[in-house]
Design a protein around this motif. Structure first.
Motif, short mmCIF file in Angstrom:
data_model
loop_
_atom_site.label_atom_id
_atom_site.label_comp_id
_atom_site.label_asym_id
_atom_site.label_seq_id
_atom_site.Cartn_x
_atom_site.Cartn_y
_atom_site.Cartn_z
N GLU A 188 5.00 -5.21 -15.74
CA GLU A 188 5.72 -5.22 -14.46
C GLU A 188 5.03 -4.29 -13.46
N ALA A 189 5.36 -4.50 -12.19
CA ALA A 189 4.71 -3.75 -11.11
C ALA A 189 4.91 -2.26 -11.26
N ARG A 190 6.12 -1.83 -11.65
CA ARG A 190 6.38 -0.39 -11.73
C ARG A 190 5.53 0.26 -12.83
N ASP A 191 5.23 -0.49 -13.90
CA ASP A 191 4.40 0.06 -14.97
C ASP A 191 2.95 0.19 -14.51
N ILE A 192 2.49 -0.81 -13.76
CA ILE A 192 1.12 -0.75 -13.24
C ILE A 192 0.99 0.40 -12.25
N GLN A 193 2.01 0.58 -11.41
CA GLN A 193 1.98 1.66 -10.43
C GLN A 193 1.96 3.02 -11.11
N ALA A 194 2.78 3.18 -12.15
CA ALA A 194 2.84 4.46 -12.87
C ALA A 194 1.52 4.77 -13.55
N ALA A 195 0.92 3.74 -14.14
CA ALA A 195 -0.35 3.96 -14.85
C ALA A 195 -1.49 4.27 -13.90
N ALA A 196 -1.44 3.70 -12.71
CA ALA A 196 -2.52 3.91 -11.74
C ALA A 196 -2.49 5.31 -11.15
N GLY A 197 -1.31 5.96 -11.16
CA GLY A 197 -1.19 7.30 -10.61
C GLY A 197 -1.47 7.37 -9.12
N LEU A 198 -1.18 6.29 -8.42
CA LEU A 198 -1.51 6.26 -7.00
C LEU A 198 -0.49 7.02 -6.16
N ARG A 199 -0.92 7.45 -4.98
CA ARG A 199 -0.02 8.08 -4.03
C ARG A 199 0.74 6.98 -3.31
N THR A 200 2.06 6.98 -3.45
CA THR A 200 2.86 5.91 -2.86
C THR A 200 2.93 6.05 -1.34
N MET A 201 3.41 5.00 -0.70
CA MET A 201 3.57 5.04 0.75
C MET A 201 4.55 6.14 1.15
N LEU A 202 5.60 6.35 0.36
CA LEU A 202 6.56 7.41 0.65
C LEU A 202 5.87 8.77 0.60
N GLU A 203 5.07 9.00 -0.44
CA GLU A 203 4.38 10.28 -0.56
C GLU A 203 3.36 10.46 0.57
N ASP A 204 2.67 9.39 0.93
CA ASP A 204 1.73 9.47 2.05
C ASP A 204 2.47 9.76 3.35
#
Length: 568
Positions: free
Chosen positions: A530-546
């Motif tokens: 699922e998308a949330r698992d891919i996002q967590a694994a990628a360790g990317l800076r989210t739009m909220l954090e940016d």
């Protein structure tokens, strides 16, 4: 002139105003302030001698000097205040003593009576003739203010509509009389009103003009920095003529008022070419019109103004330099995806690359790039065009949007055969683009073989740097917003000033989320995670954090960040 003034000439201008402006001429002021070089002013003088227009009109109409810069220079030189839209009265002042014809010739509007004087807005207060004439006519000292010519035209058209109407125009135009609509649409007052509206919109850097008929007026709104702002409405008797003029300019059928129509027009505004997409739609009170302004001179083909910080930009440029693969930009409508794609194309547009695009519609013309418009009615779809592109020996191909499995499959095949593909998807986040491709039916092993990166973005309003102010948020504020206050001990808020039109914001900036494909994300894609698992694994800076980083830096507000990043 006495007939036009409707009053004996027997008063004076305030001494301070006269002395403040003495010794200045407009051409000298433009030169001394460095607004234009001497040869430009000389050319403007030549045009002025041929057309008889005021010098300031020539300078702004030909794009030599902006209205805002000229008004600011005059105000500073003469020690005067700039009149804002809020300064203009709701009803005409001294209408029994001043004719509309005189005020239009003088390009002046009385604003308010203050004590024993009258405040009057002038486009060119350096010219004393009109000020003296008004002082005599009003029997009061005149306190001059400086007005932008666009604001003046709006005020004159609203307060003195009889000056715009020709013989027989006072009532509502006969909607059934097409020939009369053609005549009305070509009348000078209507042409001037339409051109003035477009000029103001371009000057304000609006993205859209909304023209909406109501029962008793024509409502006008500009979309500036993503938010709609009301302009002064136009009188009801101009409804048919005003809309017809726009339809004529866009090559639409003015006799057809029951069906929506789409068109396009190009015209010179402030000295450069502007494209406008025009869409009409029938409503209960007449035809509504929306004009999308496509101003290439304001198209940022550099990444920094879009909101890329150095780290994100370096990573994104590394992705663009890869010899083949797919790069996707995602986000909802109006999130700036096309602008980012154009900036990417500009970065890749070198002499050793052939770049082809298929778009719907082509928003901006890019030099050195072969652009094609989708035309489904003749079978020229995204997928069909992409297939044909492969026979044109391209290096880079941009597809306006991947909407279906067929287009996705052709894009994947093109990437597998050594081409770089840029495109967009409508998803809420970077990782969601992967699951969207899976939902379309693209096989996971094809995604891992071709997908280089996904950039998700949203647009927020940028704080005006001239008037923003810092403040210390309270714990209660963070609690109410549900935000972790760590690192947010100082934020910024809008104030409002003449530079930003009182809104506190000027321009927009993107919040970004960049997902670059690596071994771990590829493993999860193959497992259909699922998308949330891919996002967590990628360790990317989210739009909220940016967004929180940009709010702390004073580029935008916390409210703006939460507005575009919170779902539901």
């Amino acid at each position: 002139m006495a007939d036009d003034l409707k009053a004996p000439l027997s008063s004076t201008v305030t001494p301070s105003a006269s002395s403040a402006a003495s010794g200045f001429t407009l051409d000298r002021l433009v030169l001394e302030r460095g607004l234009a070089p001497a040869e430009t002013v000389a050319r403007a003088r030549l045009v002025q001698s041929e057309t008889g227009e005021p010098l300031d009109t020539v300078l702004t109409r030909l794009g030599m000097v902006s209205e805002q810069a000229l008004a600011r220079a005059i105000a500073e030189a003469a020690g005067l205040r700039i009149a804002t839209a809020a300064d203009f009265p709701a009803e005409p002042l001294a209408a029994d003593r001043l004719s509309a014809r005189f005020l239009r010739d003088a390009r002046a509007v009385p604003l308010r009576e203050t004590g024993k004087a009258v405040e009057v807005a002038f486009v060119d207060p350096l010219s004393t003739d009109a000020r003296h004439a008004l002082a005599f006519a009003l029997q009061r000292p005149v306190v001059p203010l400086v007005a932008r010519s666009g604001d003046m035209e709006v005020a004159l058209d609203r307060l003195y509509p009889e000056a715009m109407a020709g013989p027989g125009e006072a009532g509502e135009a006969d909607e059934a009389d097409v020939e009369r609509l053609k005549d009305l649409s070509s009348d000078a007052p209507v042409v001037r009103a339409v051109n003035a509206l477009i000029g103001r919109a371009v000057e304000s850097q609006a993205s859209d003009i909304h023209i909406e008929p109501t029962e008793d007026s024509l409502k006008v709104r500009l979309r500036i920095d993503g938010a709609l702002r009301d302009e002064d409405p136009l009188p009801a008797h101009l409804k048919a003529a005003f809309v017809s003029r726009i339809k004529v300019m866009a090559g639409l059928n003015i006799a057809e008022r029951r069906l929506p129509q789409d068109g396009r027009l190009r015209l010179a505004v402030r000295g450069h070419e502007i494209d406008l997409r025009v869409a009409t739609s029938p409503t209960i009170h007449g035809e509504s019109v929306v004009m999308r302004i496509l101003d290439r001179s304001n198209l940022p083909l550099d990444f920094e103004p879009l909101g890329f910080d150095p780290d994100t930009l370096a990573r994104f440029l590394r992705v663009l330099r890869q010899p083949h693969g797919i790069v996707l930009v995602t986000g909802p409508t109006g999130s700036g995806k096309t602008t980012t794609l154009y900036a990417s194309l500009a970065a890749m547009n070198t002499a050793d690359r052939k770049i082809l695009t298929i778009e719907d519609p082509i928003e901006y013309r890019l030099a050195g790039i072969n652009q094609t418009q989708v035309s489904p009615q003749i079978g020229l779809t995204f997928a069909a065009a992409l297939r044909s592109f492969l026979r044109q020996d391209p290096d880079v191909m941009m597809v306006g949007e991947i909407r279906d499995l067929e287009t996705a499959q052709v894009a994947v095949q093109a990437a597998l055969t050594g081409h770089t593909i840029l495109s967009t998807l409508h998803t809420n986040g970077a990782a969601a683009a992967v699951t969207r491709l899976l939902d379309m039916g693209v096989e996971p092993f094809l995604i891992t073989s071709t997908l280089n990166a996904v950039l998700a973005q949203r647009l927020v309003r940028r704080l005006c740097p001239s008037c923003r102010e810092p403040f210390s948020p309270t714990p209660e504020m963070f609690e109410a917003l549900g935000v972790n206050p760590a690192g947010l001990d100082r934020l910024w808020r809008p104030v409002g000033c003449p530079e930003c039109g009182g809104s506190g914001y000027r321009g927009r900036i993107a919040l970004l989320e960049l997902l670059v494909s690596d071994a771990e994300t590829e493993r999860l894609i193959l497992a259909r995670a699922e998308a949330r698992d891919i996002q967590a694994a990628a360790g990317l800076r989210t739009m909220l954090e940016d967004g929180l980083v940009k709010a702390r830096a004073g580029l935008t507000t916390l409210d703006e960040v939460l507005r575009v990043t919170r779902e539901g």
